[in-house]
Every structure is written in C-alpha cells, then in structure tokens.
Design an enzyme around this catalytic site. Sequence first.
Site, PDB file in Angstrom:
ATOM      1  N   LYS A  30      86.578  45.387  70.789  1.00 33.87           N
ATOM      2  CA  LYS A  30      87.380  46.391  70.081  1.00 33.87           C
ATOM      3  C   LYS A  30      86.573  47.675  69.925  1.00 33.87           C
ATOM      4  O   LYS A  30      85.512  47.687  69.306  1.00 33.87           O
ATOM      5  CB  LYS A  30      87.790  45.870  68.704  1.00 33.87           C
ATOM      6  CG  LYS A  30      88.682  46.854  67.959  1.00 33.87           C
ATOM      7  CD  LYS A  30      89.181  46.273  66.663  1.00 33.87           C
ATOM      8  CE  LYS A  30      88.293  46.583  65.496  1.00 33.87           C
ATOM      9  NZ  LYS A  30      88.274  47.983  65.079  1.00 33.87           N
ATOM     10  N   ASP A  59      91.189  50.751  69.395  1.00 37.79           N
ATOM     11  CA  ASP A  59      91.746  50.705  68.030  1.00 37.79           C
ATOM     12  C   ASP A  59      91.733  52.109  67.422  1.00 37.79           C
ATOM     13  O   ASP A  59      90.889  52.423  66.588  1.00 37.79           O
ATOM     14  CB  ASP A  59      90.884  49.726  67.206  1.00 37.79           C
ATOM     15  CG  ASP A  59      91.359  49.597  65.770  1.00 37.79           C
ATOM     16  OD1 ASP A  59      92.528  49.890  65.484  1.00 37.79           O
ATOM     17  OD2 ASP A  59      90.531  49.185  64.921  1.00 37.79           O
ATOM     18  N   LYS A  61      94.675  53.573  66.158  1.00 37.21           N
ATOM     19  CA  LYS A  61      95.728  53.636  65.125  1.00 37.21           C
ATOM     20  C   LYS A  61      96.458  54.981  65.120  1.00 37.21           C
ATOM     21  O   LYS A  61      96.370  55.758  64.152  1.00 37.21           O
ATOM     22  CB  LYS A  61      95.143  53.368  63.737  1.00 37.21           C
ATOM     23  CG  LYS A  61      94.411  52.040  63.606  1.00 37.21           C
ATOM     24  CD  LYS A  61      93.973  51.826  62.165  1.00 37.21           C
ATOM     25  CE  LYS A  61      93.192  50.546  61.965  1.00 37.21           C
ATOM     26  NZ  LYS A  61      91.835  50.552  62.554  1.00 37.21           N
ATOM     27  N   ASP A  64     101.307  60.184  64.173  1.00 34.93           N
ATOM     28  CA  ASP A  64     101.602  61.610  64.329  1.00 34.93           C
ATOM     29  C   ASP A  64     103.101  61.741  64.561  1.00 34.93           C
ATOM     30  O   ASP A  64     103.842  60.758  64.397  1.00 34.93           O
ATOM     31  CB  ASP A  64     100.793  62.184  65.511  1.00 34.93           C
ATOM     32  CG  ASP A  64     100.423  63.651  65.291  1.00 34.93           C
ATOM     33  OD1 ASP A  64     101.327  64.453  64.970  1.00 34.93           O
ATOM     34  OD2 ASP A  64      99.239  63.998  65.439  1.00 34.93           O
ATOM     35  N   ASN A  67     106.552  62.809  69.545  1.00 40.35           N
ATOM     36  CA  ASN A  67     106.180  63.332  70.852  1.00 40.35           C
ATOM     37  C   ASN A  67     104.659  63.341  71.049  1.00 40.35           C
ATOM     38  O   ASN A  67     104.150  63.007  72.123  1.00 40.35           O
ATOM     39  CB  ASN A  67     106.750  64.745  71.034  1.00 40.35           C
ATOM     40  CG  ASN A  67     106.540  65.252  72.438  1.00 40.35           C
ATOM     41  OD1 ASN A  67     106.962  64.631  73.407  1.00 40.35           O
ATOM     42  ND2 ASN A  67     105.822  66.357  72.555  1.00 40.35           N
ATOM     43  N   THR A 118      93.801  45.868  56.149  1.00 44.84           N
ATOM     44  CA  THR A 118      93.303  44.706  55.404  1.00 44.84           C
ATOM     45  C   THR A 118      92.347  45.098  54.279  1.00 44.84           C
ATOM     46  O   THR A 118      91.962  44.255  53.479  1.00 44.84           O
ATOM     47  CB  THR A 118      92.604  43.712  56.347  1.00 44.84           C
ATOM     48  OG1 THR A 118      91.763  44.459  57.227  1.00 44.84           O
ATOM     49  CG2 THR A 118      93.583  42.918  57.145  1.00 44.84           C
ATOM     50  N   ARG A 208      81.396  42.639  61.345  1.00 49.41           N
ATOM     51  CA  ARG A 208      80.087  42.429  60.714  1.00 49.41           C
ATOM     52  C   ARG A 208      79.522  41.015  60.832  1.00 49.41           C
ATOM     53  O   ARG A 208      78.326  40.877  61.108  1.00 49.41           O
ATOM     54  CB  ARG A 208      80.151  42.898  59.247  1.00 49.41           C
ATOM     55  CG  ARG A 208      80.121  44.416  59.155  1.00 49.41           C
ATOM     56  CD  ARG A 208      80.590  44.942  57.834  1.00 49.41           C
ATOM     57  NE  ARG A 208      82.052  44.875  57.706  1.00 49.41           N
ATOM     58  CZ  ARG A 208      82.735  45.450  56.714  1.00 49.41           C
ATOM     59  NH1 ARG A 208      82.098  46.112  55.779  1.00 49.41           N
ATOM     60  NH2 ARG A 208      84.052  45.375  56.686  1.00 49.41           N
TER      61      ARG A 208
HETATM   62  O1  C5P Z   1      83.337  44.098  59.991  1.00 49.76           O
HETATM   63  P1  C5P Z   1      84.758  43.588  59.917  1.00 49.76           P
HETATM   64  O2  C5P Z   1      84.914  42.211  60.501  1.00 49.76           O
HETATM   65  O3  C5P Z   1      85.352  43.731  58.543  1.00 49.76           O
HETATM   66  O4  C5P Z   1      85.542  44.582  60.897  1.00 49.76           O
HETATM   67  C1  C5P Z   1      86.923  44.653  60.975  1.00 49.76           C
HETATM   68  C2  C5P Z   1      87.304  45.670  61.996  1.00 49.76           C
HETATM   69  O5  C5P Z   1      88.726  45.708  62.057  1.00 49.76           O
HETATM   70  C3  C5P Z   1      86.865  47.104  61.683  1.00 49.76           C
HETATM   71  O6  C5P Z   1      86.582  47.706  62.936  1.00 49.76           O
HETATM   72  C4  C5P Z   1      88.082  47.747  61.060  1.00 49.76           C
HETATM   73  O7  C5P Z   1      88.171  49.126  61.328  1.00 49.76           O
HETATM   74  C5  C5P Z   1      89.210  47.015  61.775  1.00 49.76           C
HETATM   75  N1  C5P Z   1      90.506  46.945  61.102  1.00 49.76           N
HETATM   76  C6  C5P Z   1      90.666  46.418  59.822  1.00 49.76           C
HETATM   77  N2  C5P Z   1      91.913  46.345  59.255  1.00 49.76           N
HETATM   78  C7  C5P Z   1      92.984  46.757  59.928  1.00 49.76           C
HETATM   79  C8  C5P Z   1      92.848  47.287  61.224  1.00 49.76           C
HETATM   80  C9  C5P Z   1      91.579  47.343  61.779  1.00 49.76           C
HETATM   81  O8  C5P Z   1      89.674  46.008  59.232  1.00 49.76           O
HETATM   82  N3  C5P Z   1      94.187  46.620  59.390  1.00 49.76           N
END
Ligand code: C5P
Length: 227
Positions: A30, A59, A61, A64, A67, A118, A208
């Site tokens: 990702k 990723d 996201k 906007d 168009n 999340t 992480r």
């Molecule tokens: O380090 P961790 O496992 O928390 O990383 C989660 C990854 O998922 C990060 O890159 C974060 O930007 C991404 N993410 C998220 N929640 C979302 C969409 C993407 O944590 N709804």
Amino acid sequence: MELCVALDLPTKEENLALIEKIKDYDVWLKVGLRTYIRDGESFLQAIKQINPDFKIFLDLKLYDIPNTMADAAESIMGLGVDMFNVHASAGRRAMTTVMQRLEKYENRPIVLAVTALTSFSEEEFHAVYESSISQKADQFAKDAMQSGLDGVVCSAFESASIKNITNEDFMTLTPGIRPFGEDAGDQKRVADVNFAKNALVDFIVVGRPIYQAKKPAEVIAKILAQI
Ligand code: C5P
C-alpha cells in the site's frame, strides 16, 4: 483474505529496504499519501523492479468534484497500479462519474470507497457526519455498490454487516488491524486477524506492526499462516 502491507516509513530508502526484506512473500503493498507525494511514480516502478508480482494499492483517497476525481482516476490508470480508492462521502455522482470514465479501459484497477476512517471514535465521527459509524458505513457501502465500485474501505467491525447488505463479492478492505493484539497507536477501532477472517474481510492492511518489527518478514509469515 489477502495481506496488504502499508509502506508508511519516513524515507524512500527505508521503504525500499522493507520491500527487499519481504520480496518473497505474496502480499500487496500500500502506497499512501506521504510516500506518493514525496517519491511519486518512480517509487512505483522501483517496487516492480524488486518484484514485478507485487500488487500495488495506491491509497490516495480521492475527494473532489466529480470531474476532477474522474480526471485523477484516469491519470491513475497510467500508473499501472492494481487498486486505488476514493471517498464515498464525495457522493454517488462523483463515484459514478469515476466509474464511467474508466469503462473504456479493459484492465482497470479495483476501485474502493472509503467509508469511515478507522481513526475516528464514535464521537468524532458523529461531529462530522451526524450519524453512527455503522449506520453511515452501511449507507456509504450501498452508495458505492450502486455507483459500480468494487468494494469499500471500512473497519473489520463493519465488514460483516456490509457484506450482508451488499453481496459477498463486494469487497471489504480493513486497516486498523493489529494481527496479534499489538499497540493500537492512533487507531481507535482495531481488530486481530481472526476477527477479520470471521468478518469475511477480503484485504487486511497492516502497517506499524510489520514495519516497526525487528523482523518484518517473520511477522508477515505469521500473519499469512493464520490467514
Ligand atoms: O500502522 P497501521 O497498521 O495503523 O496503518 C494503517 C494504514 O492504513 C495507514 O497507512 C493509514 O493511512 C491507512 N488507513 C487507515 N484507515 C482508513 C484508510 C486507510 O488507517 N480508513
């Protein structure tokens, strides 16, 4: 269920070193905002040079006007990634416009819609959307399905309900996974691998717990064994 490793390290060199360590595993990678803004398309090419079989989830996201989102989606087509995402809260017209723009491409990437980040607590979410997370996530998932998208980004806690009100093939991708109960960091709603499996999640995203580990490959092997 597939494992998607978040490449969220502070420098390009550290991300590439991580990819080298895990290059023999069948995982998705990702690439998020920081990495893409800093390292751009050449970073995507560098990933493919290490192992052309790596699948890439961009990723960014998108959020906007319709168009502009469709223009951005069409530019993403040129990057050769396998999956990207947009915000469901951009609305059905925006999502439909994106999908219509990609209709002419035979091999378009998987397109997902972000429901609720999340990192939101219920209170924080309510302050923005005036709704509970689960209600709004269900609504966003229906919107995304009706707009022709392939699935949604949600927490593992919403996955089962979303599958229920859409269909089993409508994909869920869930960040906030702490495979074996590790520290949550800034994530508010975290689940482990087993929970995600039971919730019929298609992709788990883990950042992480993998890249901060002394031996990332070992953590990946453990997760894949459980999947
Ligand atoms: O380090 P961790 O496992 O928390 O990383 C989660 C990854 O998922 C990060 O890159 C974060 O930007 C991404 N993410 C998220 N929640 C979302 C969409 C993407 O944590 N709804």
